[in-house]
Design an enzyme around this catalytic site. Structure first.
Site, PDB file in Angstrom:
ATOM      1  N   HIS A  15     -10.539   6.981   1.450  1.00  0.00           N
ATOM      2  CA  HIS A  15      -9.331   6.696   0.780  1.00  0.00           C
ATOM      3  C   HIS A  15      -9.092   5.570  -0.252  1.00  0.00           C
ATOM      4  O   HIS A  15     -10.004   4.850  -0.067  1.00  0.00           O
ATOM      5  CB  HIS A  15      -8.306   6.479   2.075  1.00  0.00           C
ATOM      6  CG  HIS A  15      -8.576   5.084   2.657  1.00  0.00           C
ATOM      7  ND1 HIS A  15      -9.659   4.839   3.702  1.00  0.00           N
ATOM      8  CD2 HIS A  15      -8.017   3.960   2.467  1.00  0.00           C
ATOM      9  CE1 HIS A  15      -9.644   3.776   4.000  1.00  0.00           C
ATOM     10  NE2 HIS A  15      -8.703   3.046   3.277  1.00  0.00           N
ATOM     11  N   HIS A  28     -17.616   1.963   0.638  1.00  0.00           N
ATOM     12  CA  HIS A  28     -16.990   1.038   1.362  1.00  0.00           C
ATOM     13  C   HIS A  28     -17.226   1.078   2.759  1.00  0.00           C
ATOM     14  O   HIS A  28     -17.459   2.100   3.476  1.00  0.00           O
ATOM     15  CB  HIS A  28     -15.351   1.116   1.213  1.00  0.00           C
ATOM     16  CG  HIS A  28     -14.748   0.002   1.814  1.00  0.00           C
ATOM     17  ND1 HIS A  28     -13.744  -0.127   2.724  1.00  0.00           N
ATOM     18  CD2 HIS A  28     -14.783  -1.362   1.185  1.00  0.00           C
ATOM     19  CE1 HIS A  28     -13.647  -1.544   3.057  1.00  0.00           C
ATOM     20  NE2 HIS A  28     -13.965  -2.027   2.105  1.00  0.00           N
ATOM     21  N   LYS A  66      -6.987  -4.882  -2.750  1.00  0.00           N
ATOM     22  CA  LYS A  66      -7.900  -5.285  -1.572  1.00  0.00           C
ATOM     23  C   LYS A  66      -8.710  -4.248  -1.172  1.00  0.00           C
ATOM     24  O   LYS A  66      -8.386  -3.268  -1.451  1.00  0.00           O
ATOM     25  CB  LYS A  66      -6.927  -6.010  -0.456  1.00  0.00           C
ATOM     26  CG  LYS A  66      -5.974  -4.923  -0.113  1.00  0.00           C
ATOM     27  CD  LYS A  66      -4.962  -5.401   0.829  1.00  0.00           C
ATOM     28  CE  LYS A  66      -4.100  -4.441   1.113  1.00  0.00           C
ATOM     29  NZ  LYS A  66      -4.598  -3.198   1.901  1.00  0.00           N
ATOM     30  N   ASP A 102      -4.663  -0.691  -1.920  1.00  0.00           N
ATOM     31  CA  ASP A 102      -5.714  -0.566  -1.159  1.00  0.00           C
ATOM     32  C   ASP A 102      -6.735  -0.065  -2.311  1.00  0.00           C
ATOM     33  O   ASP A 102      -6.355   0.969  -3.005  1.00  0.00           O
ATOM     34  CB  ASP A 102      -5.743   0.397   0.110  1.00  0.00           C
ATOM     35  CG  ASP A 102      -6.631   0.072   1.024  1.00  0.00           C
ATOM     36  OD1 ASP A 102      -6.872  -1.070   1.427  1.00  0.00           O
ATOM     37  OD2 ASP A 102      -6.827   0.927   1.847  1.00  0.00           O
ATOM     38  N   HIS A 157     -10.574   0.734  -3.045  1.00  0.00           N
ATOM     39  CA  HIS A 157     -12.011   0.662  -2.224  1.00  0.00           C
ATOM     40  C   HIS A 157     -13.104   1.192  -3.287  1.00  0.00           C
ATOM     41  O   HIS A 157     -12.904   2.260  -3.867  1.00  0.00           O
ATOM     42  CB  HIS A 157     -12.278   1.357  -0.868  1.00  0.00           C
ATOM     43  CG  HIS A 157     -11.420   0.728  -0.126  1.00  0.00           C
ATOM     44  ND1 HIS A 157     -11.180  -0.368   0.384  1.00  0.00           N
ATOM     45  CD2 HIS A 157     -10.349   1.477   1.044  1.00  0.00           C
ATOM     46  CE1 HIS A 157     -10.377  -0.507   1.509  1.00  0.00           C
ATOM     47  NE2 HIS A 157      -9.794   0.537   1.825  1.00  0.00           N
ATOM     48  N   ASP A 166       0.711  -1.092   0.019  1.00  0.00           N
ATOM     49  CA  ASP A 166       0.098  -0.048  -0.115  1.00  0.00           C
ATOM     50  C   ASP A 166       0.768   1.345  -0.010  1.00  0.00           C
ATOM     51  O   ASP A 166       0.328   2.307   0.706  1.00  0.00           O
ATOM     52  CB  ASP A 166      -0.992   0.148   1.317  1.00  0.00           C
ATOM     53  CG  ASP A 166      -2.010  -0.996   1.106  1.00  0.00           C
ATOM     54  OD1 ASP A 166      -2.068  -1.937   0.201  1.00  0.00           O
ATOM     55  OD2 ASP A 166      -2.694  -1.272   1.921  1.00  0.00           O
ATOM     56  N   CYS A 222      -1.975  -2.658   7.491  1.00  0.00           N
ATOM     57  CA  CYS A 222      -1.873  -3.529   6.324  1.00  0.00           C
ATOM     58  C   CYS A 222      -0.520  -4.307   6.443  1.00  0.00           C
ATOM     59  O   CYS A 222      -0.452  -5.411   6.204  1.00  0.00           O
ATOM     60  CB  CYS A 222      -2.149  -2.963   5.170  1.00  0.00           C
ATOM     61  SG  CYS A 222      -3.808  -2.296   5.080  1.00  0.00           S
TER      62      CYS A 222
HETATM   63  C1  VGL Z   1      -4.626   0.886   5.600  1.00  0.00           C
HETATM   64  C2  VGL Z   1      -6.137   1.879   6.812  1.00  0.00           C
HETATM   65  C3  VGL Z   1      -7.153   1.559   6.123  1.00  0.00           C
HETATM   66  C4  VGL Z   1      -3.278   0.398   5.300  1.00  0.00           C
HETATM   67  C5  VGL Z   1      -5.649   0.643   4.650  1.00  0.00           C
HETATM   68  O1  VGL Z   1      -2.829   0.216   4.228  1.00  0.00           O
HETATM   69  O2  VGL Z   1      -2.621   0.264   6.374  1.00  0.00           O
HETATM   70  N1  VGL Z   1      -4.895   1.332   6.813  1.00  0.00           N
HETATM   71  N2  VGL Z   1      -6.821   0.990   4.972  1.00  0.00           N
HETATM   72 ZN    ZN Z   2      -8.315   0.972   3.438  1.00  0.00          ZN
END
Ligand code: VGL
Ligand code: ZN
Length: 210
Positions: free
Chosen positions: A87, A58, A112, A52, A54, A12, A157
């Site tokens: 995000h 979401h 994901k 990430d 979404h 990510d 993550c």
């Molecule tokens: C993440 C919060 C929400 C991450 C992803 O990549 O750590 N944290 N979505």
């Molecule tokens: Zn996320």
């Protein structure tokens, strides 16, 4: 480490987790140089990027829950879900990799968090603990038995990806200076907890020297 049997997993590193992004991780941009150094090592058997990704509706977006604000927890079908600012909306600039990492030698990109009803911090298994991404099978089919994990965010993550890598039977290391946390003050506690399940802590220099 036997590098050809080791996968580098870059978690990510996306614009929304970098300074100025919707869910900026403190000093998130400090990971870019170490990640580039890791990527430049020609020995990796496989390079995985996660992204990430979404839908706008979401479950993890506070904006989709009347009266809720980011960083609150709610209860959903699979347990507690932390709410975040919107995000990494699929297709948005925030979901893109930064220019510095655009043309990488990733063999596979795992997207994901695409199911509107289920979050996914881990690159292996979604937050319901059931839906798998196929990454474990992919890595095993490629002869991988060890993973090195870096990226954002260390305490979400990166952490869940490393824990699920151990659960799937991979020897697992997190590269500390190539990862950054949403709550950095907890890093030592987090690494102590992860050490209990066999997750190693290394520096970029350690990995490149190995
Ligand atoms: C993440 C919060 C929400 C991450 C992803 O990549 O750590 N944290 N979505
Ligand atoms: Zn996320």
């Amino acid at each position: 480490m036997s590098a050809s049997r080791t996968a580098l997993i870059v978690v990510d590193v996306q614009n929304d987790f970098l300074p100025g992004g919707a869910l900026a991780v403190p000093a998130g941009d400090a990971v870019i140089e170490p990640v580039k150094r890791l990527l430049a090592d020609p020995r990796w058997g496989v390079v995985v990027f996660t992204q990430d990704w979404h839908p706008a509706d979401h479950v993890s977006f506070a904006s989709n829950h009347e009266g809720k604000v980011p960083f609150e927890d709610i209860t959903v079908s699979y347990g507690l879900q932390k709410l975040w600012p919107d995000h990494c909306v699929a297709g948005s600039d925030g979901a893109k990799f930064p220019a510095a990492l655009e043309d990488t030698r990733a063999n596979i990109v795992i997207r994901k968090g695409m199911n509107p009803a289920v979050d996914s911090y881990s690159a292996f298994v979604e937050a319901d603990g059931k839906a798998v991404t196929g990454l474990a099978g992919y890595l095993k089919a490629r002869g991988i038995d060890e993973v090195v994990v870096c990226g954002l965010a260390l305490d979400f993550c990166v952490r869940f990806t490393a824990e699920d890598a151990v659960a799937a039977g991979f020897k697992t290391t997190i590269v500390e200076d190539a990862a950054a946390a949403i709550v950095p003050a907890e890093n030592d506690n987090l690494f102590a907890k992860l050490a209990e399940i066999g997750i190693r802590r290394a520096s970029t220099d350690d990995i490149l020297r190995a």
